[in-house]
Design a protein around this motif. Structure first.
Motif, PDB file in Angstrom:
ATOM      1  N   UNK A  96       2.978  10.129   5.493  1.00 50.33           N
ATOM      2  CA  UNK A  96       3.424   9.283   4.638  1.00 50.33           C
ATOM      3  C   UNK A  96       2.337   8.717   3.816  1.00 50.33           C
ATOM      4  N   UNK A  97       2.551   8.500   2.454  1.00 48.49           N
ATOM      5  CA  UNK A  97       1.660   7.893   1.348  1.00 48.49           C
ATOM      6  C   UNK A  97       2.086   6.407   1.408  1.00 48.49           C
ATOM      7  N   UNK A  98       1.225   5.744   2.265  1.00 52.20           N
ATOM      8  CA  UNK A  98       1.710   4.138   1.989  1.00 52.20           C
ATOM      9  C   UNK A  98       1.390   3.567   0.468  1.00 52.20           C
ATOM     10  N   UNK A  99       2.074   2.462   0.597  1.00 46.29           N
ATOM     11  CA  UNK A  99       1.888   1.923  -0.759  1.00 46.29           C
ATOM     12  C   UNK A  99       1.330   0.429  -0.572  1.00 46.29           C
ATOM     13  N   UNK A 100       1.085  -0.394  -1.621  1.00 49.30           N
ATOM     14  CA  UNK A 100       0.587  -1.843  -1.488  1.00 49.30           C
ATOM     15  C   UNK A 100       1.511  -2.664  -0.600  1.00 49.30           C
ATOM     16  N   UNK A 101       2.909  -2.318  -0.899  1.00 51.60           N
ATOM     17  CA  UNK A 101       3.853  -2.898   0.176  1.00 51.60           C
ATOM     18  C   UNK A 101       3.745  -3.027   1.621  1.00 51.60           C
ATOM     19  N   UNK A 102       3.409  -1.487   1.998  1.00 53.28           N
ATOM     20  CA  UNK A 102       3.316  -1.210   3.250  1.00 53.28           C
ATOM     21  C   UNK A 102       1.831  -1.978   3.784  1.00 53.28           C
ATOM     22  N   UNK A 103       0.835  -2.000   3.256  1.00 55.43           N
ATOM     23  CA  UNK A 103      -0.235  -2.662   3.605  1.00 55.43           C
ATOM     24  C   UNK A 103      -0.004  -4.211   3.614  1.00 55.43           C
ATOM     25  N   UNK A 104       0.867  -4.702   2.954  1.00 55.71           N
ATOM     26  CA  UNK A 104       0.910  -6.162   2.867  1.00 55.71           C
ATOM     27  C   UNK A 104       1.881  -6.527   4.211  1.00 55.71           C
ATOM     28  N   UNK A 127       0.764   3.640  23.665  1.00 53.35           N
ATOM     29  CA  UNK A 127       1.272   4.248  25.195  1.00 53.35           C
ATOM     30  C   UNK A 127       0.486   3.461  26.160  1.00 53.35           C
ATOM     31  N   UNK A 128      -0.690   3.262  26.037  1.00 57.95           N
ATOM     32  CA  UNK A 128      -1.617   2.533  27.062  1.00 57.95           C
ATOM     33  C   UNK A 128      -1.069   1.054  27.183  1.00 57.95           C
ATOM     34  N   UNK A 129      -0.162   0.656  26.340  1.00 60.07           N
ATOM     35  CA  UNK A 129       0.163  -0.850  26.546  1.00 60.07           C
ATOM     36  C   UNK A 129      -0.015  -1.839  25.370  1.00 60.07           C
ATOM     37  N   UNK A 130      -0.685  -1.415  24.319  1.00 62.07           N
ATOM     38  CA  UNK A 130      -1.102  -2.195  23.388  1.00 62.07           C
ATOM     39  C   UNK A 130       0.226  -2.905  22.791  1.00 62.07           C
ATOM     40  N   UNK A 131       0.615  -4.113  22.464  1.00 60.05           N
ATOM     41  CA  UNK A 131       1.557  -4.750  22.186  1.00 60.05           C
ATOM     42  C   UNK A 131       1.790  -4.575  20.453  1.00 60.05           C
ATOM     43  N   UNK A 132       3.069  -4.719  20.164  1.00 59.75           N
ATOM     44  CA  UNK A 132       3.385  -4.360  18.687  1.00 59.75           C
ATOM     45  C   UNK A 132       2.390  -5.444  17.745  1.00 59.75           C
ATOM     46  N   UNK A 133       2.134  -5.022  16.585  1.00 62.58           N
ATOM     47  CA  UNK A 133       1.460  -5.515  15.748  1.00 62.58           C
ATOM     48  C   UNK A 133       0.044  -5.667  15.851  1.00 62.58           C
ATOM     49  N   UNK A 134      -0.536  -5.445  17.281  1.00 64.66           N
ATOM     50  CA  UNK A 134      -2.017  -5.607  17.311  1.00 64.66           C
ATOM     51  C   UNK A 134      -2.770  -4.389  16.599  1.00 64.66           C
ATOM     52  N   UNK A 135      -2.107  -3.318  16.461  1.00 61.70           N
ATOM     53  CA  UNK A 135      -2.646  -2.140  15.553  1.00 61.70           C
ATOM     54  C   UNK A 135      -1.550  -1.614  14.789  1.00 61.70           C
ATOM     55  N   UNK A 136      -2.121  -1.446  13.372  1.00 69.51           N
ATOM     56  CA  UNK A 136      -0.955  -1.260  12.538  1.00 69.51           C
ATOM     57  C   UNK A 136      -1.872  -0.060  11.726  1.00 69.51           C
ATOM     58  N   UNK A 137      -1.054   1.218  11.502  1.00 66.67           N
ATOM     59  CA  UNK A 137      -1.589   2.319  10.864  1.00 66.67           C
ATOM     60  C   UNK A 137      -1.117   2.463   9.545  1.00 66.67           C
ATOM     61  N   UNK A 138      -1.894   2.562   8.466  1.00 62.67           N
ATOM     62  CA  UNK A 138      -1.180   3.051   7.342  1.00 62.67           C
ATOM     63  C   UNK A 138      -2.093   4.262   6.516  1.00 62.67           C
ATOM     64  N   UNK A 139      -1.438   5.561   6.536  1.00 69.27           N
ATOM     65  CA  UNK A 139      -1.842   6.672   6.285  1.00 69.27           C
ATOM     66  C   UNK A 139      -1.717   6.734   4.279  1.00 69.27           C
ATOM     67  N   UNK A 140      -2.273   7.422   3.784  1.00 67.40           N
ATOM     68  CA  UNK A 140      -2.369   7.622   2.347  1.00 67.40           C
ATOM     69  C   UNK A 140      -3.887   7.733   1.602  1.00 67.40           C
ATOM     70  N   UNK A 141      -3.645   7.777   0.516  1.00 70.59           N
ATOM     71  CA  UNK A 141      -5.029   7.887  -0.506  1.00 70.59           C
ATOM     72  C   UNK A 141      -5.422   6.627  -0.789  1.00 70.59           C
ATOM     73  N   UNK A 142      -6.827   6.595  -0.316  1.00 76.37           N
ATOM     74  CA  UNK A 142      -7.443   5.239  -0.154  1.00 76.37           C
ATOM     75  C   UNK A 142      -8.063   4.681  -1.562  1.00 76.37           C
ATOM     76  N   UNK A 202      -5.680   4.297  -3.950  1.00 72.15           N
ATOM     77  CA  UNK A 202      -4.662   3.464  -4.364  1.00 72.15           C
ATOM     78  C   UNK A 202      -4.501   2.379  -3.759  1.00 72.15           C
ATOM     79  N   UNK A 203      -4.886   2.436  -2.331  1.00 68.11           N
ATOM     80  CA  UNK A 203      -4.993   1.328  -1.464  1.00 68.11           C
ATOM     81  C   UNK A 203      -6.062   0.204  -1.434  1.00 68.11           C
ATOM     82  N   UNK A 204      -7.135   0.544  -2.061  1.00 68.29           N
ATOM     83  CA  UNK A 204      -8.341  -0.145  -1.802  1.00 68.29           C
ATOM     84  C   UNK A 204      -8.159  -1.687  -2.241  1.00 68.29           C
ATOM     85  N   UNK A 205      -7.415  -1.929  -3.391  1.00 69.40           N
ATOM     86  CA  UNK A 205      -6.992  -3.267  -3.619  1.00 69.40           C
ATOM     87  C   UNK A 205      -6.330  -4.164  -2.655  1.00 69.40           C
ATOM     88  N   UNK A 206      -5.386  -3.460  -2.093  1.00 72.77           N
ATOM     89  CA  UNK A 206      -4.373  -4.120  -1.229  1.00 72.77           C
ATOM     90  C   UNK A 206      -4.962  -4.370   0.120  1.00 72.77           C
TER      91      UNK A 206
END
Length: 487
Positions: A46-54, A201-216, A218-222
């Protein structure tokens, strides 16, 4: 038997954004190709957008309070479980890493094991005593400090070590109670998905780690502009790191910026030349020159230059260059993009008078590149000044130690610098006077002890210090508490 979600099992659906515990895709995707077979697609991402980063920052903010209050023992157990899972899945993880980077499969396994060691180290570090107690003039008042998380951390990582480098940041960031928005290099997206799913899978709760893939780009400002961001940890291109630091310069943001570097080494006439050649080849070539502290420039005392060059050539001739999935291979290909960059740098260097004494570009398909050594580059701006992420190093003949030291201190890159000598007095002089944050004496360029700090002095205005107890200092802050007993 571990059951993996479709995104990790096949990487064909583009569902590589993890936000608030949910995997999702984006309107646009990108493909990555195996460096050993340039036309072979290894994943769609996936190519993340500023909206995904937010949204990722919103998820991190929502999880931060609860996670920071989780007992340290619980957080440590998750890190240990993740280490166990990585070791259980070492073959799948190593093949994913090799498909991303072209790293030889044996080196890929070693990196997975190093990532597991980092997770276990920080699991133990979480349970070490912390805080301080201060005397007070008031006998009814106690003054103490307690460590608290810095908050929400943005982690940006390169492609060269797609498991170990992220783990060295994610493990302490998460372990000490922070939540994270992680942007990996595009070329390392497959490994990033694998590592993220392992932590979940090791048990990390939702929201603790969030991964965004894409072009750095275009995402640097966000990534740097979100008001919820409290700390930024980056490793990669020096110029990109400086750009990210500027993006947070007007706010009270804690910043750690480590650039991709040149690491010089000095070989004096009194050194064990055979051992020095072995160590330098290991430091420069065995990860195809893509280690951020790979030896790129070797200063050799003039009276042993011919002998040392011959030893280097002989050592390099033993390396097996080729299919990274073959167990006998020592040096695999580099990424498609990086191979083009290295070829351009070598072409410029040739035009400026550099002479290749062995190696050179391999034009027989894929992204293979022979281990390469050059000389005669005193005037070569590119070879001496540009970052070269490839199996290339420069040999420069010098008169004595002082000239070599001045050369090693003259580069703007490099947390690491090495010296090969049998003179302990010269060794200590080098350790004191070198501008590098990590000094290697009769030792290759690998800085792979989880508990040892990694320093880089070349990026002003940032805390370029990671691993070990230095990571605790970066990812936590001390709060002073005055505790007075009532009447």
């Amino acid at each position: 038997m571990l059951c993996l979600p479709p995104s990790s099992a096949t990487l064909t659906d583009g569902a590589t954004l993890l936000i608030d515990g949910e995997w999702s895709s984006a309107d646009h995707t990108f493909n990555r190709f195996d460096p050993s077979v340039a036309h072979k697609i290894v994943g769609t991402f996936a190519s993340a957008t500023a909206g995904h980063v937010s949204r990722a920052y919103e998820a991190a903010a929502g999880a931060q309070i609860g996670w920071s209050h989780a007992p340290a023992v619980q957080r440590a157990n998750i890190l240990r479980h993740a280490a166990d899972l990585l070791e259980m899945r070492i073959e799948k993880g190593a093949r994913r890493l090799t498909a991303d980077t072209g790293k030889a499969i044996r080196a890929a396994r070693a990196e997975i094991l190093h990532s597991a060691a980092l997770l276990r180290y920080f699991a133990g570090e979480l349970l070490q005593p912390s805080g301080e107690f201060y005397p007070s003039a008031d006998t009814r008042t106690a003054v103490l400090t307690v460590e608290v998380p810095v908050g929400i951390v943005c982690v940006v990582t390169p492609w060269s070590f797609p498991f170990a480098l992220p783990t060295s940041k994610l493990a302490p960031a998460i372990g000490f109670g922070n939540t994270v928005v992680w942007k990996p290099a595009q070329a390392a997206s497959g490994s990033a998905v694998f590592l993220t799913e392992t932590l979940i899978e090791a048990g990390l709760p939702s929201g603790v780690l969030n991964l965004v893939t894409g072009d750095g780009r275009s995402l640097s400002t966000s990534l740097t502009g979100d008001f919820r961001l409290t700390a930024l940890s980056f490793t990669g291109s020096r110029d990109v790191g400086l750009g990210l630091r500027k993006g947070v310069a007007d706010r009270n943001i804690r910043v750690e910026v480590g650039g991709a570097e040149k690491s010089p080494a000095v070989v004096l006439a009194d050194a064990d030349l055979e051992d020095a050649a072995a160590q330098i080849v290991r430091g420069a070539m065995l990860t195809s020159g893509t280690r951020c502290a790979a030896v790129n420039h070797v200063y050799v005392q003039h009276r042993v230059m011919a002998e040392f060059s011959s030893l280097l050539r002989e050592r390099v001739s033993r390396l097996v260059v080729g299919d990274p999935y073959d167990e006998t291979t020592d040096t695999g290909p580099i990424s498609v993009d990086q191979r083009a960059t290295v070829a351009e740098v070598l072409e410029h260097a040739h035009d400026e008078g550099a002479h290749v004494i062995f190696g050179g570009m391999d034009n027989q398909g894929g992204c293979s590149m022979k281990p390469t050594a050059t000389t005669g580059v005193a005037a070569s701006r590119h070879l001496l000044r540009e970052e070269i992420f490839g199996p290339v190093f420069v040999l420069t003949e010098v008169e004595d130690f002082e000239v070599a030291l001045a050369g090693t201190n003259g580069t703007r890159f490099g947390p690491g610098a090495g010296l090969f000598t049998s003179d302990i007095a010269i060794a200590m002089k080098f350790a004191r006077r070198s501008n590098s944050g990590v000094v290697h004496i009769n030792h290759g360029a690998a800085s792979d002890e989880p508990g040892a700090p990694l320093d880089a002095f070349e990026v002003p205005g940032s805390m370029c210090r990671g691993q070990g107890k230095a990571a605790r200092a970066f990812f936590t802050t001390a709060k002073t508490v005055y505790l007075r007993t009532p009447n």
